[in-house]
Design a protein around this motif. Structure first.
Motif, short mmCIF file in Angstrom:
data_model
loop_
_atom_site.label_atom_id
_atom_site.label_comp_id
_atom_site.label_asym_id
_atom_site.label_seq_id
_atom_site.Cartn_x
_atom_site.Cartn_y
_atom_site.Cartn_z
N UNK A 298 55.14 40.96 39.61
CA UNK A 298 55.85 42.24 39.62
C UNK A 298 55.29 43.18 38.56
N UNK A 299 54.97 42.64 37.40
CA UNK A 299 54.39 43.47 36.34
C UNK A 299 53.04 44.04 36.72
N UNK A 300 52.21 43.21 37.33
CA UNK A 300 50.89 43.69 37.77
C UNK A 300 51.03 44.76 38.85
N UNK A 301 51.97 44.56 39.78
CA UNK A 301 52.19 45.56 40.82
C UNK A 301 52.67 46.89 40.23
N UNK A 302 53.54 46.81 39.23
CA UNK A 302 54.01 48.05 38.61
C UNK A 302 52.89 48.76 37.86
N UNK A 303 51.99 47.99 37.26
CA UNK A 303 50.83 48.61 36.61
C UNK A 303 49.90 49.23 37.63
N UNK A 304 49.72 48.54 38.75
CA UNK A 304 48.82 49.01 39.79
C UNK A 304 49.37 50.26 40.49
N UNK A 305 50.63 50.23 40.85
CA UNK A 305 51.23 51.33 41.62
C UNK A 305 51.99 52.33 40.76
N UNK A 306 52.24 51.99 39.54
CA UNK A 306 52.94 52.89 38.63
C UNK A 306 54.44 52.85 38.86
N UNK A 307 55.14 53.20 37.83
CA UNK A 307 56.60 53.30 37.90
C UNK A 307 56.98 54.63 37.28
N UNK B 172 55.68 33.32 37.25
CA UNK B 172 54.65 33.81 38.18
C UNK B 172 55.14 35.07 38.90
N UNK B 173 56.41 35.09 39.29
CA UNK B 173 56.96 36.29 39.94
C UNK B 173 57.01 37.48 38.99
N UNK B 174 57.37 37.21 37.75
CA UNK B 174 57.44 38.28 36.76
C UNK B 174 56.05 38.87 36.53
N UNK B 175 55.06 38.01 36.42
CA UNK B 175 53.68 38.48 36.22
C UNK B 175 53.24 39.30 37.43
N UNK C 231 38.85 32.09 46.42
CA UNK C 231 39.37 32.55 45.15
C UNK C 231 40.37 31.51 44.66
N UNK C 232 40.26 31.14 43.43
CA UNK C 232 41.17 30.13 42.89
C UNK C 232 42.03 30.75 41.80
N UNK C 233 43.18 30.13 41.58
CA UNK C 233 44.09 30.60 40.55
C UNK C 233 43.49 30.31 39.19
N UNK C 234 43.89 31.06 38.24
CA UNK C 234 43.37 30.89 36.88
C UNK C 234 44.54 30.62 35.96
N UNK C 235 44.45 29.62 35.15
CA UNK C 235 45.52 29.25 34.22
C UNK C 235 45.43 30.12 32.98
N UNK C 236 46.58 30.57 32.54
CA UNK C 236 46.68 31.37 31.32
C UNK C 236 47.88 30.84 30.52
#
Length: 123
Positions: A39-48, A34-37, A1-6
């Motif tokens: 953390x944001x994805x984890x909060x979307x995945x696990x909910x807050x 990258x850390x903010x992204x 799996x490779x990283x994807x640039x956005x």
């Protein structure tokens, strides 16, 4: 799996916050992003679910409050018992002939004095 640039566009205020966090943590702006992204994805995945967290905190605080009230009642009873024991022991040691009602009244007065002293705020 490779990283994807956005490409990410940040408002000036968002960039200032990101740069400030990065500076405080000794990271580059890119690494912080990258850390903010992440953390944001984890909060979307696990909910807050803050409502659940607040409700749980409220229950725990209520439980602590109930236990604290119980501890206060036990401490008051312990203080009263100590004052009564002192009053009866003092009268026995002095050999005074006072009624139980008189000694009990002195014990209650001693309890109130000690309780008042305990509630005073020390400088």
């Amino acid at each position: 799996m490779s990283a994807r640039a956005q490409t990410v566009r940040l408002s000036p205020s968002q960039y200032r916050v990101l740069a400030d966090f990065a500076k405080r943590r000794g990271l580059s702006d890119y690494a912080m992003l990258a850390r903010v992204v992440e953390a944001g994805l984890l909060s979307l995945l696990h909910g807050t679910d803050k409502e659940t967290d607040v409700a749980e905190l409220a229950r725990e605080i209520g439980s602590i409050s109930e236990r604290l009230a119980e501890v206060e009642r036990v401490l008051d009873r312990t203080l009263f018992t100590a004052c009564a024991a002192y009053a009866y022991a003092r009268h026995a040691a002095l050999g005074t002939k006072k009624s139980d009602e008189t000694i009990a009244a002195e014990a209650r007065a001693a309890f109130e004095r000690q309780r008042s002293l305990a509630l005073e705020i020390e400088p």
